[in-house]
Design a protein around this motif. Structure first.
Motif, short mmCIF file in Angstrom:
data_model
loop_
_atom_site.label_atom_id
_atom_site.label_comp_id
_atom_site.label_asym_id
_atom_site.label_seq_id
_atom_site.Cartn_x
_atom_site.Cartn_y
_atom_site.Cartn_z
N LYS A 97 44.80 30.50 53.12
CA LYS A 97 46.24 30.26 52.21
C LYS A 97 47.14 31.55 51.99
O LYS A 97 48.24 31.31 51.75
CB LYS A 97 45.51 30.55 50.80
CG LYS A 97 44.86 31.76 50.37
CD LYS A 97 44.14 31.58 49.00
CE LYS A 97 43.50 32.85 48.62
NZ LYS A 97 42.50 33.48 49.27
N LYS A 110 41.50 43.07 52.18
CA LYS A 110 41.16 42.72 50.98
C LYS A 110 41.39 43.84 49.74
O LYS A 110 41.37 43.81 48.75
CB LYS A 110 39.77 42.53 50.96
CG LYS A 110 39.13 41.21 51.58
CD LYS A 110 37.55 40.98 51.16
CE LYS A 110 36.98 40.26 52.16
NZ LYS A 110 36.13 41.02 52.98
N GLY A 111 41.75 45.03 50.48
CA GLY A 111 42.21 46.02 49.63
C GLY A 111 43.03 46.00 48.25
O GLY A 111 42.88 46.56 47.39
N CYS A 112 43.62 44.89 48.38
CA CYS A 112 44.76 44.41 47.32
C CYS A 112 44.14 43.42 46.32
O CYS A 112 44.14 42.24 46.78
CB CYS A 112 46.13 43.89 47.85
SG CYS A 112 46.24 43.75 49.58
N ILE A 113 43.32 44.13 45.41
CA ILE A 113 42.59 43.09 44.58
C ILE A 113 43.29 43.10 43.22
O ILE A 113 43.41 44.11 42.29
CB ILE A 113 41.14 43.38 44.31
CG1 ILE A 113 40.47 43.45 45.42
CG2 ILE A 113 40.45 42.31 43.41
CD1 ILE A 113 40.21 42.30 46.34
N SER A 141 43.53 48.98 54.69
CA SER A 141 44.51 49.35 54.04
C SER A 141 45.56 50.01 54.92
O SER A 141 44.97 50.73 55.92
CB SER A 141 44.21 49.93 52.81
OG SER A 141 43.62 51.16 52.84
N LYS A 185 58.14 45.88 55.87
CA LYS A 185 57.55 45.17 54.59
C LYS A 185 56.23 44.95 54.62
O LYS A 185 55.76 43.94 54.61
CB LYS A 185 58.48 43.58 54.60
CG LYS A 185 59.67 43.68 54.47
CD LYS A 185 60.55 43.70 53.04
CE LYS A 185 61.82 43.77 53.02
NZ LYS A 185 62.43 44.48 52.11
N LYS A 227 49.59 44.16 55.86
CA LYS A 227 49.52 42.72 55.68
C LYS A 227 50.00 42.27 57.09
O LYS A 227 49.65 41.25 57.45
CB LYS A 227 50.39 42.21 54.76
CG LYS A 227 49.84 42.29 53.33
CD LYS A 227 50.87 41.81 52.24
CE LYS A 227 52.27 42.68 52.13
NZ LYS A 227 52.43 42.96 50.70
#
Lengths: 105, 410
Positions: free
Chosen positions: A15, A102-105, A65, A86, A90
């Motif tokens: 996604k 996954k660090g960005c939860i 991260s 940017k 990612k």
């Protein structure tokens, strides 16, 4: 399942638009994804980051991260942003054929 | 005598202390809790303080009020965990031995981690609301503020309660409207994420709400430094955002004692099995709440769901059985959206927040990913539940495992 057309192939993506199957990844695919992300050329420094990212992922099961990426790759944050504008973590994960960190939860 | 030591008497530590105090035989088990302060803070309430909705009395109570009588309470800073010798070294270098350890030392904001953030202007034109003092200073500031550019910046992920920054902006919109100066206040979110939230469906809905409330968003903003002379935050790729008041969510990190113990990752979080909640390095150490590195949200509801898993796995362990309970990453968060309304999200490791009804399918009374008054009442009622049931380790009628019932799949 979404797919992304790269170099004439339809590859499964998640996604976030990242490759689902690592086996679909190779350096040529990486260069094509980078181009789609606005990075015209992958230099040795880009590759060092991409390799460090893949190594960390294989060890930890998660893409690092930004903070961990600086430790892993030895490249400082400022430079990471120059290489992968940017959102370096990612963007480098996407080009490396890995899921979004996954660090960005 | 077997010894269980719990590090941290906050939300997670207090829950575990109460749960185990009820089931572990007093003649066979000594349970010790170690914390550096006598005061329990209701952290979810800090959000409301800048807007005068809550005051200090709503969020502060003595820790001991929630500790069972049998608990051995040690009020002291922790120097380090000596995992090889199964002991905790306190500030004064005395040692507390353990057979099993539960690490519940939480996470703290670290404004010192960002260049130019922590200086003379901290608490004057730059604020946080993740500490009681910070939230109170911001309340004082807001009371006499006549408007200007308010920038809310999240420094880096993960942070405690990732929806709190959005709630802050929604409440600010509501608050400045009520004060009659909303047209003089520019609200902006500068976030390292690509949108409002970490998950796609919720990002779409919450991003829509931000737009509706006229909150501007600068996504993919990785702050490099604060330029205090020009009152501007500057990103690593040289995007500049000027502010009159900066509300910062600084880098969150685990306790320094974790780093001193050599048990933490680069943010001092303890590497932990995301399903069993056992430390990856030491199988006699369990980890709960914000202290661990799990890819789940750092929030009280998550610690609550984890507490039931940890409880079962600990009992398995001391009885010599393999740990059987598995944490699924369940999180459940009310999102205050201003003007007396709120949303609710419910998700886990694999399933993103989806619309629907909760907890009863089709009925509610709460609505998922949708603004209602009922959700707002739920958010306010949660404070009562927190003080009277949650941290006392009382069973709540919500399963630790997330359910798809009542959700509308994307």
């Amino acid at each position: 399942m979404d797919t992304l057309e790269i170099l004439g192939k339809h590859l499964a993506v998640d996604k976030d638009g990242n490759l689902v199957n690592r086996s679909d990844w190779n350096e040529e695919i990486a260069r094509a994804i980078a181009a789609q992300e606005g990075i015209a050329e992958l230099t040795d420094r880009h590759w060092a980051v991409i390799r460090a990212m893949q190594k960390a992922f294989d060890r930890d099961g998660d893409a690092p991260s930004i903070r961990r990426l600086t430790n892993e790759s030895g490249v400082d944050v400022k430079t990471l942003y120059q290489l992968f504008p940017k959102g370096p973590a990612k963007k480098a994960a996407k080009i490396a054929g890995l899921p979004k960190p996954k660090g960005c939860i | 005598m077997r010894r269980l030591v719990i590090l941290g008497g906050g939300t997670a530590g207090t829950m575990m202390l109460n749960k185990f105090s009820r089931v572990l035989n007093e003649d066979q088990w000594q349970i010790t809790v170690i914390d550096d302060s006598e005061t329990h803070l209701y952290q979810p309430g800090f959000l409301f303080i800048p807007f005068g909705i809550y005051g200090q009395k709503d969020v502060v109570k003595p820790r001991r009020e929630f500790f069972p009588a049998r608990a051995n309470v040690v009020i002291s800073g922790i120097d380090r965990i000596d995992a090889d010798h199964k002991r905790v070294i306190l500030e004064d270098k005395s040692a507390v031995d353990y057979d099993y350890l539960i690490v519940a030392t939480g996470a703290k904001i670290r404004p010192d981690q960002t260049e130019g953030l922590l200086d003379d202007e901290w608490g004057k034109s730059k604020f946080d609301f993740y500490t009681l003092e910070g939230a109170q200073r911001l309340h004082q500031f807001f009371e006499s503020w006549q408007g200007g550019r308010l920038v809310l910046n999240m420094t880096e992920m993960p942070i405690k309660c990732p929806v709190a920054p959005l709630e802050f902006l929604f409440l600010a919109d509501s608050y400045f409207t009520a004060r009659g100066i909303r047209d003089k206040v520019e609200l902006r979110l500068a976030t390292p994420l690509s949108g409002a939230f970490t998950k796609p469906k919720a990002t779409e809905i919450l991003g829509g709400l931000l737009q509706q409330k006229n909150v501007k968003v600068t996504p993919d903003f990785g702050i490099a430094r604060v330029d205090n002379e020009r009152k501007t935050i500057v990103s690593y790729d040289d995007v500049e955002i000027p502010y009159d008041v900066l509300v910062s969510i600084p880098t969150n990190m685990g306790d320094e004692c974790i780093a001193r113990s050599g048990l933490g990752d680069e943010l001092n979080y303890v590497p932990t099995d995301k399903e069993t909640l056992v430390s990856e390095a030491h199988d006699d150490i369990f980890v709960i709440g914000d202290a661990g590195n799990l890819p789940s949200s750092k929030a009280g509801s998550v610690a609550h769901f984890q507490s039931e898993i940890l409880f079962k796995n600990f009992l398995d362990r001391i009885d010599g059985r393999p740990a059987h309970a598995r944490f699924d990453g369940h999180a459940n968060c009310f999102i205050e959206s201003g003007f007396g309304k709120a949303l609710l999200i419910d998700f886990n490791y694999g399933v993103e927040p989806l619309p629907g009804k909760f907890p009863l399918p089709g009925i509610g009374p709460f609505s998922l990913l949708h603004e209602t008054r009922m959700n707002h009442y739920g958010k306010l009622a949660f404070r009562w539940i927190y003080w009277n049931a949650l941290i006392r380790g009382v069973e709540l009628p919500i399963d630790s495992k997330m359910s798809m019932a009542g959700k509308v799949a994307a």
